[in-house]
Design an enzyme around this catalytic site. Structure first.
Site, short mmCIF file in Angstrom:
data_model
loop_
_atom_site.label_atom_id
_atom_site.label_comp_id
_atom_site.label_asym_id
_atom_site.label_seq_id
_atom_site.Cartn_x
_atom_site.Cartn_y
_atom_site.Cartn_z
N HIS A 1 0.73 -1.21 0.11
CA HIS A 1 -0.20 0.02 -0.03
C HIS A 1 0.83 1.50 -0.15
CE1 HIS A 1 -4.27 -1.14 0.56
NE2 HIS A 1 -3.75 -2.45 0.65
N ASP B 1 7.52 5.42 -0.38
CA ASP B 1 8.21 6.93 0.36
C ASP B 1 7.62 6.91 1.84
OD1 ASP B 1 5.30 7.38 0.15
OD2 ASP B 1 5.83 9.35 -0.49
N PRO C 1 -5.98 -1.21 -5.81
CA PRO C 1 -7.07 -2.29 -6.19
C PRO C 1 -7.37 -3.26 -5.07
CG PRO C 1 -5.20 -2.26 -7.88
CD PRO C 1 -4.66 -1.35 -6.76
N HIS D 1 -0.92 -13.24 -2.03
CA HIS D 1 -2.13 -13.84 -1.40
C HIS D 1 -2.02 -15.18 -1.06
CE1 HIS D 1 -4.86 -10.33 -3.61
NE2 HIS D 1 -3.86 -10.15 -2.53
N THR D 2 -0.79 -15.78 -0.98
CA THR D 2 -0.61 -17.07 -0.59
C THR D 2 -0.69 -17.28 0.91
OG1 THR D 2 0.79 -19.31 -1.05
CG2 THR D 2 1.87 -17.22 -0.43
N ASP E 1 4.28 -20.17 0.14
CA ASP E 1 4.71 -21.26 -1.15
C ASP E 1 3.97 -20.72 -2.33
OD1 ASP E 1 1.96 -21.63 -0.70
OD2 ASP E 1 2.67 -23.49 0.45
#
Length: 363
Positions: A107, A115, A199, A229-230, A286
């Site tokens: 983010h 920054d 997003p 997202h794992t 993973d």
């Protein structure tokens, strides 16, 4: 072998050759320098992009980014060792904080570049925006910053701390180490409405590609970094439409695995609940995320779309077919590239003494 499998295998070979080239260059550089950037129990090596990338427009500093950046500025202390120690302490207390640190770094870089602007805690800042309400890990960065201010006052930027903490959190959960180049400066501006560009799992692939291209990244980076997202979880509010009223049809998304759909409908009856992003190994870094997509187990709409769009499908399948450690190294290389997005120059930024606020005076 059918056409889709041939394309997938082709991308696998391309990614493999790229990784071998990157790793070879890193090995040669380390062999020359004979110096480890981290005196901790992590593997060492520059598995990201070589330093020629630093001459691109994405890195705007007046000085090369380097893993040894703080060796000269904080010679008696190992900055990365301090960060790593603190991250491990926090993850030991709450393992769910690890993916939160990775998300926090994402983010940060996605808005105004890497920054530290997401850390500023004032009215109207990115941190106070509605889309940032579920972000966690700020207290970890504050703890690390406080320790580093004791050891090397006014030296280590909050943006650099966040980049290294995201890496170390990933490694703690089984991911591969990547070399983090340092030298970022902290921004003085943070505008809440700008956070709306990030997003949130409901965009189409074209929108995602345009967003990544605006940061100087490529389609491969979109697919590779989506593999974050794992690990971790998300609010059920993000998936309720998909499992109950997909595109206003009053029915669930037909691409969802039937057993997984039954599980999600039980788990996400209330928007305030949460669900793991990886249905199989949610707290292990993973490449199961990509294997899940092949079985209809993608949680967010944008996850599953990677396997149905011809621009992203071959890459996703290639990542699913390789060993997890190899994917982890490719992920690290892409993260190193991502961590250089729109970095501020010395004149444009500062080294905050408190990550929550801009400095009240120059020094």
């Amino acid at each position: 072998m059918n056409y889709s499998s041939s394309i997938s295998f082709f991308f696998f070979i391309i990614l493999l050759v790229q990784l071998i080239s990157i790793s070879s260059a890193a090995y040669n550089e380390q062999d020359q320098n004979k110096k480890s950037p981290l005196d901790v129990d992590l593997p060492v090596g520059d598995i990201g992009l070589d330093d020629s990338f630093a001459s691109s427009e994405i890195w705007q500093s007046d000085e090369w980014p380097s893993s040894s950046y703080y060796h000269r500025r904080c010679p008696n202390k190992n900055v990365e060792k301090i960060i790593n120690k603190k991250v491990k302490e926090w993850v030991d207390k709450d393992y769910k904080i690890a993916p939160s640190l990775l998300r926090l770094h994402y983010h940060d870089c996605a808005v105004r570049g890497c920054d530290g602007s997401i850390l500023l805690n004032n009215d109207g800042s990115e941190r106070r925006a509605n889309v940032s309400k579920t972000l966690r890990g700020f207290e970890v960065i504050d703890d690390i910053k406080a320790e580093l201010e004791k050891e090397c006052p006014k030296t280590v930027s909050c943006a650099d701390i966040l980049a290294a903490a995201a890496r170390d959190a990933t490694v703690v959960l089984g991911g591969e180490y990547w070399d983090v180049p340092f030298g970022r400066k902290d921004g003085r501006v943070s505008i809440g409405k700008e956070a709306d560009i990030v997003p949130m799992g409901h965009d189409n692939v074209t929108t995602l590609l345009e967003f990544f291209q605006s940061m100087g990244l490529e389609v491969s980076d979109l697919v590779i970094l989506s593999g974050a997202h794992t690990i971790g979880r998300t609010s059920c509010a993000q998936v309720q439409d998909r499992i109950y009223n997909y595109k206003g049809t009053g029915k669930p998304d037909p691409s969802i695995n039937e057993k997984y759909l039954n599980f999600l409908q039980r788990r996400c009856r209330w928007a305030s609940e949460d669900a793991e992003l990886d249905a199989e190994t949610p707290w292990k870094f993973d490449n199961m995320y990509y294997k899940n997509l092949q079985n209809g187990l993608g949680l967010l709409p944008t996850d599953q779309l990677l396997l149905s769009d011809k621009r992203t499908e071959p890459i996703a399948k290639a990542l699913a077919s390789m060993p997890s450690f190899l994917y982890g190294q490719i992920f690290g290389a892409s993260m190193k590239k991502f961590g250089k997005v729109n970095v501020l120059s010395v004149d444009e930024g500062e080294i905050r003494t408190n990550c929550n606020f801009v400095n009240s005076h120059s020094y």
